[in-house]
Scaffold this motif. Structure first.
Motif, PDB file in Angstrom:
ATOM      1  N   LEU A   1       0.824  -1.205   0.000  1.00 32.90           N
ATOM      2  CA  LEU A   1       0.000   0.000   0.000  1.00 32.90           C
ATOM      3  C   LEU A   1       0.861   1.258   0.000  1.00 32.90           C
ATOM      4  O   LEU A   1       0.602   2.206  -0.755  1.00 32.90           O
ATOM      5  CB  LEU A   1      -0.926  -0.016   1.214  1.00 32.90           C
ATOM      6  N   ALA A   2       1.892   1.280   0.844  1.00 34.56           N
ATOM      7  CA  ALA A   2       2.761   2.456   0.897  1.00 34.56           C
ATOM      8  C   ALA A   2       3.499   2.655  -0.427  1.00 34.56           C
ATOM      9  O   ALA A   2       3.615   3.787  -0.914  1.00 34.56           O
ATOM     10  CB  ALA A   2       3.760   2.298   2.048  1.00 34.56           C
ATOM     11  N   ALA A   3       4.000   1.556  -1.025  1.00 35.61           N
ATOM     12  CA  ALA A   3       4.729   1.676  -2.288  1.00 35.61           C
ATOM     13  C   ALA A   3       3.804   2.123  -3.414  1.00 35.61           C
ATOM     14  O   ALA A   3       4.170   2.981  -4.228  1.00 35.61           O
ATOM     15  CB  ALA A   3       5.373   0.336  -2.634  1.00 35.61           C
ATOM     16  N   ALA A   4       2.603   1.537  -3.496  1.00 32.43           N
ATOM     17  CA  ALA A   4       1.661   1.932  -4.539  1.00 32.43           C
ATOM     18  C   ALA A   4       1.277   3.402  -4.386  1.00 32.43           C
ATOM     19  O   ALA A   4       1.146   4.134  -5.385  1.00 32.43           O
ATOM     20  CB  ALA A   4       0.423   1.045  -4.478  1.00 32.43           C
ATOM     21  N   THR A   5       1.109   3.859  -3.149  1.00 34.15           N
ATOM     22  CA  THR A   5       0.803   5.272  -2.915  1.00 34.15           C
ATOM     23  C   THR A   5       1.944   6.163  -3.380  1.00 34.15           C
ATOM     24  O   THR A   5       1.718   7.214  -3.996  1.00 34.15           O
ATOM     25  CB  THR A   5       0.531   5.504  -1.415  1.00 34.15           C
ATOM     26  N   GLY A   6       3.176   5.743  -3.109  1.00 28.57           N
ATOM     27  CA  GLY A   6       4.322   6.528  -3.552  1.00 28.57           C
ATOM     28  C   GLY A   6       4.434   6.597  -5.066  1.00 28.57           C
ATOM     29  O   GLY A   6       4.782   7.643  -5.624  1.00 28.57           O
TER      30      GLY A   6
ATOM     31  N   GLY B   1      12.511   4.316  -7.288  1.00 25.99           N
ATOM     32  CA  GLY B   1      13.802   3.999  -6.685  1.00 25.99           C
ATOM     33  C   GLY B   1      13.754   4.011  -5.173  1.00 25.99           C
ATOM     34  O   GLY B   1      12.942   3.347  -4.539  1.00 25.99           O
ATOM     35  N   LEU B   2      14.634   4.808  -4.583  1.00 25.52           N
ATOM     36  CA  LEU B   2      14.762   4.856  -3.132  1.00 25.52           C
ATOM     37  C   LEU B   2      13.509   5.403  -2.445  1.00 25.52           C
ATOM     38  O   LEU B   2      13.216   5.023  -1.309  1.00 25.52           O
ATOM     39  CB  LEU B   2      15.971   5.708  -2.745  1.00 25.52           C
ATOM     40  N   VAL B   3      12.770   6.279  -3.141  1.00 28.71           N
ATOM     41  CA  VAL B   3      11.549   6.824  -2.538  1.00 28.71           C
ATOM     42  C   VAL B   3      10.534   5.711  -2.309  1.00 28.71           C
ATOM     43  O   VAL B   3       9.961   5.572  -1.219  1.00 28.71           O
ATOM     44  CB  VAL B   3      10.947   7.929  -3.434  1.00 28.71           C
ATOM     45  N   VAL B   4      10.314   4.892  -3.343  1.00 30.01           N
ATOM     46  CA  VAL B   4       9.356   3.786  -3.223  1.00 30.01           C
ATOM     47  C   VAL B   4       9.846   2.766  -2.202  1.00 30.01           C
ATOM     48  O   VAL B   4       9.067   2.266  -1.380  1.00 30.01           O
ATOM     49  CB  VAL B   4       9.125   3.132  -4.606  1.00 30.01           C
ATOM     50  N   SER B   5      11.127   2.449  -2.239  1.00 29.53           N
ATOM     51  CA  SER B   5      11.671   1.484  -1.276  1.00 29.53           C
ATOM     52  C   SER B   5      11.543   1.993   0.151  1.00 29.53           C
ATOM     53  O   SER B   5      11.199   1.238   1.069  1.00 29.53           O
ATOM     54  CB  SER B   5      13.139   1.194  -1.598  1.00 29.53           C
ATOM     55  N   GLY B   6      11.833   3.281   0.354  1.00 30.78           N
ATOM     56  CA  GLY B   6      11.699   3.858   1.688  1.00 30.78           C
ATOM     57  C   GLY B   6      10.263   3.846   2.177  1.00 30.78           C
ATOM     58  O   GLY B   6       9.988   3.548   3.346  1.00 30.78           O
TER      59      GLY B   6
ATOM     60  N   VAL C   1      11.559  -8.774   7.125  1.00 30.64           N
ATOM     61  CA  VAL C   1      10.653  -8.848   5.978  1.00 30.64           C
ATOM     62  C   VAL C   1      10.404  -7.462   5.394  1.00 30.64           C
ATOM     63  O   VAL C   1      10.233  -7.313   4.176  1.00 30.64           O
ATOM     64  CB  VAL C   1       9.330  -9.546   6.376  1.00 30.64           C
ATOM     65  N   ALA C   2      10.412  -6.424   6.231  1.00 31.18           N
ATOM     66  CA  ALA C   2      10.229  -5.069   5.710  1.00 31.18           C
ATOM     67  C   ALA C   2      11.373  -4.677   4.782  1.00 31.18           C
ATOM     68  O   ALA C   2      11.151  -4.107   3.701  1.00 31.18           O
ATOM     69  CB  ALA C   2      10.122  -4.084   6.878  1.00 31.18           C
ATOM     70  N   LEU C   3      12.592  -4.978   5.173  1.00 33.96           N
ATOM     71  CA  LEU C   3      13.740  -4.674   4.319  1.00 33.96           C
ATOM     72  C   LEU C   3      13.697  -5.492   3.029  1.00 33.96           C
ATOM     73  O   LEU C   3      14.010  -4.979   1.947  1.00 33.96           O
ATOM     74  CB  LEU C   3      15.035  -4.947   5.083  1.00 33.96           C
ATOM     75  N   ALA C   4      13.318  -6.774   3.137  1.00 36.20           N
ATOM     76  CA  ALA C   4      13.241  -7.617   1.938  1.00 36.20           C
ATOM     77  C   ALA C   4      12.208  -7.083   0.959  1.00 36.20           C
ATOM     78  O   ALA C   4      12.459  -7.006  -0.252  1.00 36.20           O
ATOM     79  CB  ALA C   4      12.902  -9.053   2.339  1.00 36.20           C
ATOM     80  N   VAL C   5      11.041  -6.683   1.465  1.00 35.57           N
ATOM     81  CA  VAL C   5       9.996  -6.165   0.588  1.00 35.57           C
ATOM     82  C   VAL C   5      10.403  -4.827  -0.020  1.00 35.57           C
ATOM     83  O   VAL C   5      10.107  -4.549  -1.183  1.00 35.57           O
ATOM     84  CB  VAL C   5       8.668  -6.038   1.372  1.00 35.57           C
ATOM     85  N   SER C   6      11.104  -4.008   0.733  1.00 36.79           N
ATOM     86  CA  SER C   6      11.537  -2.717   0.187  1.00 36.79           C
ATOM     87  C   SER C   6      12.536  -2.884  -0.949  1.00 36.79           C
ATOM     88  O   SER C   6      12.625  -2.031  -1.839  1.00 36.79           O
ATOM     89  CB  SER C   6      12.151  -1.866   1.307  1.00 36.79           C
TER      90      SER C   6
END
Length: 358
Positions: free
Chosen positions: A128-133, A141-146, A272-277
């Motif tokens: 959800l956070a990545a799709a919103t970004g 890039g780093l914005v979506v991963s963050g 898991v958060a780091l892996a997904v990012s």
């Protein structure tokens, strides 16, 4: 004069025999665990090298090893190996380690084979956070991963707070996680419905999961975190085994259940958060890595490091299949989903037959 024969001699002998048998069993378990872990490590290294060998430009194993270790100077080989293939291979290796370790921690801590980050809202929160970004902020890039990292961490914290009621129980945590996952997935659908075509395609590609989309900075962050978190998870294995026996037994063994459970869940959620990012929400690797490792370990079940190595082996194999064995190269998550879905159906069917499926 009457001679008194001690009546506790048979008891002492029986106790000594039992202690000897226990030491022998523990020794055999340790030997098997070490052997399986070493074999898995060798398999992961072999798959890592194979991943960098195959492609339109074939390279020998010796050349790959020499290029990675800077033993030889060959500009064309170095460009292909270090510049093109090593980032993808390193991403599959590190993401697999993180997913395998986090998945088995969840399953053992919550005492349920379905207790995977895929199903308890953490990866959905990251999605959800990545799709919103991607859609609303036009980030990349780093914005979506963050944003994905932050979304996963916030989702994990939300699950923990909602499941807390004089402690956290596995059953309540899983039910709340499933409900939150459905809620987050609905919000993802809403966000995608507001997107332009290009943004929707970009978001859907990220949500499918692929080990080939990570930048160097993201990989360094995940690798550095693994150097700290994976040994920490291995050190927390003793409290994890104690918690599997129940809170009362854990207290008897000198373990503080709530504190240990919070530390284990925190470690698993960050992994898991780091892996997904880095790679997106790659499905089913966290779910199946632990059970496969347990089958290999036999009586020495529950090893976090073997499960992490199985996760890497699965992800490296899935990437090889997705890129080189299919008519059209596909994201890695497509292959893991195609393999993991039948396993999930089998797991549900066998759980129901055993009376533990709910």
């Amino acid at each position: 004069m009457t001679t008194t024969i001690p009546t506790d001699i048979p008891t002492v002998a029986a106790t000594g025999t039992a202690a000897s048998a226990l030491r022998g069993t523990r020794r055999r378990r340790n030997v098997r665990s070490a052997a399986v872990t070493c074999a898995l490590a060798v398999a992961v290294v072999a798959l890592l090298v194979l991943t960098m060998m195959v492609g339109s430009f074939r390279i020998g194993a010796g050349e790959v090893v020499a290029s990675v270790l800077h033993l030889r100077d060959n500009p064309s080989v170095d460009f292909v190996v270090r510049g093109l293939r090593l980032p993808t291979a390193a991403s599959a290796l590190t993401v697999g380690l993180a997913l395998g370790a986090s998945g088995t921690i969840f399953q053992q801590l919550l005492r349920n084979p379905l207790a995977s980050p895929d199903f308890v809202g953490i990866t959905s929160g990251a999605g959800l956070a990545a799709a919103t970004g991607i859609v609303l902020l036009q980030g990349g890039g780093l914005v979506v991963s963050g944003m994905a990292l932050g979304g996963a961490l916030l989702a994990g914290l939300l699950m923990y707070l909602l499941a807390w009621r004089d402690g956290v129980t596995g059953y309540r945590f899983i039910l709340i996680g499933i409900g939150a996952s459905v809620f987050f997935d609905g919000l993802i659908g809403f966000v995608l419905s507001r997107a332009q075509l290009f943004e929707a395609r970009q978001a859907m590609h990220w949500l499918t999961g692929s080990v080939g989309q990570a930048s160097t900075a993201e990989l360094r962050l995940l690798a550095g975190a693994l150097l700290v978190l994976l040994p920490a998870a291995v050190l927390l294995q003793r409290p994890l085994r104690a918690l599997e026996l129940g809170d009362d037994a854990a207290r008897t063994l000198g373990i503080r259940p709530d504190l240990s459970r919070a530390g284990l869940l925190g470690t698993a959620i960050v992994l898991v958060a780091l892996a997904v990012s880095v790679a997106g929400p790659i499905a089913f690797v966290a779910l199946v890595a632990g059970p496969i490792a347990n089958r290999l370990l036999g009586p020495a079940t529950g090893g976090i490091l073997p499960a992490a190595l199985v996760g890497s082996a699965l992800l490296l194999t899935a990437d090889l299949v997705a890129v080189h064995l299919l008519p059209t190269p596909l994201p890695t998550g497509v292959v893991t989903g195609a393999v993991g879905a039948p396993y999930l159906l089998w797991l549900l069917a066998t759980a129901n037959r055993q009376g533990v499926g709910g």
